[in-house]
Design a protein around this motif. Structure first.
Motif, PDB file in Angstrom:
ATOM      1  N   ARG A   1      -1.687  -4.325   0.570  1.00 32.82           N
ATOM      2  CA  ARG A   1      -0.878  -5.541   0.483  1.00 32.82           C
ATOM      3  C   ARG A   1       0.491  -5.307   1.109  1.00 32.82           C
ATOM      4  N   ASN A   2       1.131  -6.389   1.499  1.00 30.34           N
ATOM      5  CA  ASN A   2       2.440  -6.317   2.152  1.00 30.34           C
ATOM      6  C   ASN A   2       3.501  -5.857   1.149  1.00 30.34           C
ATOM      7  N   ASP A   3       4.104  -4.722   1.436  1.00 28.23           N
ATOM      8  CA  ASP A   3       5.175  -4.192   0.590  1.00 28.23           C
ATOM      9  C   ASP A   3       6.556  -4.561   1.133  1.00 28.23           C
TER      10      ASP A   3
ATOM     11  N   SER B   1       6.971  -4.501   4.546  1.00 36.07           N
ATOM     12  CA  SER B   1       6.982  -3.909   5.887  1.00 36.07           C
ATOM     13  C   SER B   1       6.607  -4.904   6.972  1.00 36.07           C
ATOM     14  N   TYR B   2       5.960  -5.995   6.591  1.00 37.65           N
ATOM     15  CA  TYR B   2       5.482  -6.994   7.555  1.00 37.65           C
ATOM     16  C   TYR B   2       6.165  -8.332   7.280  1.00 37.65           C
TER      17      TYR B   2
ATOM     18  N   ALA C   1       4.287 -11.684   7.242  1.00 40.93           N
ATOM     19  CA  ALA C   1       3.361 -11.981   6.145  1.00 40.93           C
ATOM     20  C   ALA C   1       4.161 -12.161   4.857  1.00 40.93           C
TER      21      ALA C   1
ATOM     22  N   PRO D   1       5.324 -11.687   1.008  1.00 41.96           N
ATOM     23  CA  PRO D   1       5.344 -10.510   0.139  1.00 41.96           C
ATOM     24  C   PRO D   1       4.065 -10.448  -0.704  1.00 41.96           C
ATOM     25  N   ASP D   2       3.487  -9.274  -0.820  1.00 45.50           N
ATOM     26  CA  ASP D   2       2.282  -9.009  -1.599  1.00 45.50           C
ATOM     27  C   ASP D   2       1.025  -9.658  -1.004  1.00 45.50           C
TER      28      ASP D   2
ATOM     29  N   LEU E   1      -3.273  -7.606   3.360  1.00 46.51           N
ATOM     30  CA  LEU E   1      -3.297  -7.250   4.777  1.00 46.51           C
ATOM     31  C   LEU E   1      -4.669  -6.724   5.181  1.00 46.51           C
TER      32      LEU E   1
ATOM     33  N   LEU F   1      -3.711  -4.389  13.767  1.00 47.68           N
ATOM     34  CA  LEU F   1      -2.832  -4.173  12.628  1.00 47.68           C
ATOM     35  C   LEU F   1      -2.742  -2.686  12.322  1.00 47.68           C
TER      36      LEU F   1
ATOM     37  N   ILE G   1      -1.090   0.084   9.775  1.00 47.83           N
ATOM     38  CA  ILE G   1      -0.496   0.167   8.442  1.00 47.83           C
ATOM     39  C   ILE G   1      -0.343   1.628   8.052  1.00 47.83           C
TER      40      ILE G   1
END
Length: 80
Positions: free
Chosen positions: A23-25, A27-28, A31, A33-34, A37, A68, A70
């Motif tokens: 999940r988005n922490d 960093s993206y 997207a 939050p949370d 991904l 993507l 990660i």
């Protein structure tokens, strides 16, 4: 506080699959939050191996779906 250097278990070019949902922490920024991904069990390829400088923890940059990339911890992936 100094940590002992932890050597990476996995190498560049290895195919791996996710052991958790990624999940988005934060960093993206494109997207939410949370936001999900990468789903559990998704296969990707390690494109770079680095280390978190403060904890000497290996960080793996894994490319999923040719678009993507990660950063993953060893506990989040396994070889396929």
């Amino acid at each position: 506080m100094m940590f002992d250097q932890r050597l990476p278990k996995y190498e560049w070019g290895m195919k791996v699959k996710t052991l958790i949902e990624l999940r988005n922490d934060g960093s993206y920024p494109e997207a939410l939050p949370d936001a999900l991904l990468v789903d559990l069990g998704t296969i990707g390829e390690i494109v770079q191996v680095g280390s978190h400088t403060e904890t000497n923890t290996p960080i793996y940059l894994v490319e999923f779906n040719e678009r993507l990339v990660i950063g993953c911890l060893e506990e989040e992936i396994e070889p396929v």
